[in-house]
Write an enzyme that holds these catalytic residues in place. Structure first.
Site, PDB file in Angstrom:
ATOM      1  N   CYS A   2       0.831  -1.210   0.000  1.00 51.11           N
ATOM      2  CA  CYS A   2       0.000   0.000   0.000  1.00 51.11           C
ATOM      3  C   CYS A   2       0.869   1.265   0.000  1.00 51.11           C
ATOM      4  O   CYS A   2       1.479   1.562  -1.021  1.00 51.11           O
ATOM      5  CB  CYS A   2      -0.983  -0.063   1.165  1.00 51.11           C
ATOM      6  SG  CYS A   2      -2.418   0.951   0.872  1.00 51.11           S
TER       7      CYS A   2
ATOM      8  N   GLU B  36      -0.604  -8.538   5.417  1.00 49.85           N
ATOM      9  CA  GLU B  36      -0.157  -8.631   6.815  1.00 49.85           C
ATOM     10  C   GLU B  36      -1.307  -8.565   7.813  1.00 49.85           C
ATOM     11  O   GLU B  36      -1.100  -8.850   8.997  1.00 49.85           O
ATOM     12  CB  GLU B  36       0.889  -7.532   7.122  1.00 49.85           C
ATOM     13  CG  GLU B  36       0.362  -6.112   7.247  1.00 49.85           C
ATOM     14  CD  GLU B  36       0.146  -5.395   5.913  1.00 49.85           C
ATOM     15  OE1 GLU B  36       0.209  -6.055   4.854  1.00 49.85           O
ATOM     16  OE2 GLU B  36      -0.110  -4.181   5.934  1.00 49.85           O
TER      17      GLU B  36
ATOM     18  N   HIS C  75      -3.106  -5.423   1.758  1.00 49.85           N
ATOM     19  CA  HIS C  75      -2.408  -5.654   3.032  1.00 49.85           C
ATOM     20  C   HIS C  75      -2.452  -7.115   3.473  1.00 49.85           C
ATOM     21  O   HIS C  75      -3.236  -7.455   4.360  1.00 49.85           O
ATOM     22  CB  HIS C  75      -3.095  -4.834   4.134  1.00 49.85           C
ATOM     23  CG  HIS C  75      -2.931  -3.370   4.023  1.00 49.85           C
ATOM     24  ND1 HIS C  75      -1.877  -2.698   4.589  1.00 49.85           N
ATOM     25  CD2 HIS C  75      -3.697  -2.434   3.424  1.00 49.85           C
ATOM     26  CE1 HIS C  75      -1.994  -1.415   4.336  1.00 49.85           C
ATOM     27  NE2 HIS C  75      -3.085  -1.218   3.633  1.00 49.85           N
TER      28      HIS C  75
HETATM   29  N1  GLN Z   1      -3.596   6.362   1.129  1.00 49.02           N
HETATM   30  C1  GLN Z   1      -2.317   6.037   1.688  1.00 49.02           C
HETATM   31  C2  GLN Z   1      -1.188   6.810   1.014  1.00 49.02           C
HETATM   32  O1  GLN Z   1      -1.385   7.556   0.141  1.00 49.02           O
HETATM   33  C3  GLN Z   1      -2.036   4.553   1.640  1.00 49.02           C
HETATM   34  C4  GLN Z   1      -2.996   3.801   2.524  1.00 49.02           C
HETATM   35  C5  GLN Z   1      -2.445   2.540   3.110  1.00 49.02           C
HETATM   36  O2  GLN Z   1      -1.226   2.333   3.191  1.00 49.02           O
HETATM   37  N2  GLN Z   1      -3.341   1.712   3.618  1.00 49.02           N
HETATM   38  O3  GLN Z   1      -0.060   6.630   1.357  1.00 49.02           O
END
Ligand code: GLN
Length: 199
Positions: free
Chosen positions: A83, A180, A178
């Site tokens: 992410c 994890e 994710h």
């Molecule tokens: N929206 C977040 C960003 O721009 C990422 C979200 C996440 O890691 N769950 O970094």
């Protein structure tokens, strides 16, 4: 004994680094939090967790980690980003905040918060042949998408409409979602196989 019990760092400036340390530890790695260049220098692989990429970017520059991280990536360190971590690994970030930088390494363009407000967070099952027949249950939280995959990178998974949500390139691996937090271990296992091969 590195090959047996790899020493794997999780970038711990911000975000869900504890969950990654728990998964990596359960898979037999010697997993540690990384906040300083000296800690980074000792690891055989690194996970960049989910969180907020603009904050992680600022903190990594403030703490003098951005350049060592870029050097480590260029030097072939296996790195897995989830992410916000995927955003940090992308060569191009779309919809970043003003002045936002990434570490780069993955030949992709990633768009932040790409699923829009109605789909801020959602879960779905993904078929990922590289990880076996069993689908991957994926949780997306204000997730980015990989808007374009360059020549050097390979798409590993897409959502139903075809948008790419997992990529790899050599020792680099990135997912929009994710693993994890869902008990899905195969991405971390796959990453650890890269760490063992590189060590
Ligand atoms: N929206 C977040 C960003 O721009 C990422 C979200 C996440 O890691 N769950 O970094």
């Amino acid at each position: 004994m590195t090959a047996v019990r790899p020493h794997v760092g999780v970038l711990a400036l911000q975000g869900d680094f504890r969950e990654h340390i728990a998964v990596l530890t359960s898979l037999g790695a010697d997993a540690v939090a990384v906040r300083r260049p000296e800690e980074l220098a000792r690891v055989d692989g690194l996970v960049i967790p989910g969180g907020e990429s603009s904050v992680m970017d600022k903190l990594s520059r403030t703490f003098g980690l951005a350049e060592p991280l870029k050097d480590a990536i260029a030097g072939g360190l296996p790195v897995y980003g989830t992410c916000a971590g995927l955003i940090m690994l992308a060569d191009t970030v779309l919809d970043g905040i003003r002045g936002q930088q990434s570490l780069g390494g993955l030949d992709v363009a990633v768009r932040r918060n790409a699923f829009g407000s109605q789909l801020d967070s959602f879960e779905t099952d993904l078929d990922i042949p590289a990880l076996g027949d069993e689908p991957v249950h994926a949780v997306f939280i204000r997730a980015p998408i990989v808007e374009s995959v360059g020549e050097k990178a390979t798409a590993l998974a897409s959502v139903a409409d075809g948008r790419v949500v997992a990529v790899e390139q050599g020792n680099l691996l990135g997912t929009s979602f994710h693993p994890e937090i869902t008990g899905e271990l195969r991405f971390h296992e796959y990453f650890l196989s890269k760490v063992r091969a590189a060590a």
